[in-house]
Write a protein that holds these residues in place. Sequence first.
Motif, mmCIF file in Angstrom:
data_model
loop_
_atom_site.group_PDB
_atom_site.id
_atom_site.type_symbol
_atom_site.label_atom_id
_atom_site.label_comp_id
_atom_site.label_asym_id
_atom_site.label_seq_id
_atom_site.Cartn_x
_atom_site.Cartn_y
_atom_site.Cartn_z
ATOM 1 N N LEU A 15 0.830 -1.208 0.000
ATOM 2 C CA LEU A 15 0.000 0.000 0.000
ATOM 3 C C LEU A 15 0.866 1.260 0.000
ATOM 4 N N VAL A 16 0.585 2.148 -0.962
ATOM 5 C CA VAL A 16 1.327 3.399 -1.107
ATOM 6 C C VAL A 16 0.497 4.582 -0.615
ATOM 7 N N VAL A 17 -0.809 4.554 -0.876
ATOM 8 C CA VAL A 17 -1.698 5.645 -0.480
ATOM 9 C C VAL A 17 -2.881 5.063 0.290
ATOM 10 N N ARG A 29 5.754 10.421 3.278
ATOM 11 C CA ARG A 29 6.034 11.815 2.942
ATOM 12 C C ARG A 29 4.885 12.738 3.321
ATOM 13 N N PHE A 30 3.668 12.227 3.337
ATOM 14 C CA PHE A 30 2.499 13.050 3.645
ATOM 15 C C PHE A 30 1.703 12.375 4.763
ATOM 16 N N LEU A 31 1.551 13.065 5.862
ATOM 17 C CA LEU A 31 0.788 12.562 7.009
ATOM 18 C C LEU A 31 -0.195 13.639 7.442
ATOM 19 N N LYS A 32 -1.490 13.338 7.307
ATOM 20 C CA LYS A 32 -2.525 14.304 7.661
ATOM 21 C C LYS A 32 -3.437 13.696 8.719
ATOM 22 N N LEU A 33 -3.434 14.301 9.896
ATOM 23 C CA LEU A 33 -4.219 13.792 11.020
ATOM 24 C C LEU A 33 -5.078 14.875 11.659
ATOM 25 N N SER A 68 5.529 0.367 2.586
ATOM 26 C CA SER A 68 5.533 1.056 1.284
ATOM 27 C C SER A 68 4.752 2.363 1.318
ATOM 28 N N LEU A 69 4.137 2.677 2.462
ATOM 29 C CA LEU A 69 3.220 3.813 2.538
ATOM 30 C C LEU A 69 3.945 5.142 2.349
ATOM 31 N N VAL A 70 3.395 5.967 1.443
ATOM 32 C CA VAL A 70 3.930 7.296 1.166
ATOM 33 C C VAL A 70 2.960 8.373 1.628
ATOM 34 N N ASP A 71 1.670 8.114 1.516
ATOM 35 C CA ASP A 71 0.645 9.123 1.800
ATOM 36 C C ASP A 71 -0.403 8.510 2.732
ATOM 37 N N LEU A 72 -0.542 9.072 3.940
ATOM 38 C CA LEU A 72 -1.542 8.621 4.913
ATOM 39 C C LEU A 72 -2.389 9.811 5.323
#
Length: 422
Positions: A360-362, A409-413, A383-387
């Motif tokens: 999973l990447v996104v 690279r992108f973490l939005k919480l 493999s996660l890049v965007d969460l």
Amino acid sequence: MDVVFVANTMIIVSICSLLINNVVASDVSYSRRELKALLDFGWPYMSSTAHHCHWKGITCDDDGRVAELSLQSQVGCNDEPRCHDLGHLDPFVFTSLTSIHLSSCGLYGDIPPHIGYLSNLSYLNLSHNHLEYILPLSLANLRELHTLDISYNEFSSVIPREIGNLSELTHLDLSNNRLEGELPLSLSNLIKLDMLELSYNQFSGVIPEIGSLSELSYLDLSHNLLKGELPLSLPNLTKLEMLDISRNIFTGVIPSGIATLSELTYLDLSHNRLKGVLPLSLLNLTKLQVLKISSNDFSGAIPPEIGCLARLTHLHMSQNRFYSELPISVANPTQLQMLKIYQNLIHGSIPSELGNLQLLVVLDLSNNGITGAIPSELGNLQSLVDLDLSNNSIAGSLPSTITQLTRLRFLKLEMNRLKVFL
């Protein structure tokens, strides 16, 4: 008597000689006309020491007539995007052509109106150029044509209904132009079509009945202004492997008969006005690798049977009105790379089983009503890049395992109830 015989024989020989000379003269005349046309066109591989039949990209038949033209670059154009006028390749000069492949080579102008004179033409590819104006009606005279590709140009007319005369067509690509109007009913006559690509135009109206196109494996009608319900004959296209009708104005529900499209690997219905619950028959398409149904008006629960689509790599269900918990089975497709279910009415907690999706990447579950804590198992998603889990009601502490996501690279919480933030 012998004198008469000899005289008659000499007359016959003279006539034959005259005919041969005329044929030779005719061939020489055509050869000179072809040469002049190629020079005027600016063929980039011309040579003063070789006959044009031996130039790169040109193939001649046994009579020394040009049979094939092939040029797929802008070599010799000196950075000029428009450097070859198609009008110089007069069909009345190149009467023996069977194949024209002139893509990405800086063509401009329009398709000659008398192109239909090339009665032996079987392959025509003029894609990725700067051709414009209308599609000439004489295209319909190319009865031997099996490939027609004029994609990525600037044509701005309608598709002439006479296109239905091209009964040998297997590949039709008119995408990325400015074509408009309704799709002609005569498209249904092209029963040998394997590929129909009409995306990125301005076509309007409804899809004509296309159930007769039983050989289709690739159908792309995306990015147009098509409307109405999906045709009832759609399930007849049992050889379809790719179907993209995204970014139109289609309404209604997904036909339950879609289960007959068992060869589908790519299905994109996104950005329309489709509604209703997902038919379980859709989830019988076990060869699907890409399923995109975002930006519609689908509702109801996400069925647990979604896990039957074990080959999925991309699952996009965002911007609908799905109202349910996220089923554990959504983690069954172990090849999943993109999972987007944002902006729905999803509630309940995040299944810890998502941590098994090693590719999973996104992962985007934002703008829902998700509660509970972030499962520590998400730290296994190497493999996660965007969460993106923002705009939910997630509570508790941020698990320390998140620090294991070295590719993130992108973490939005934001807009949750978390106690601890990185």
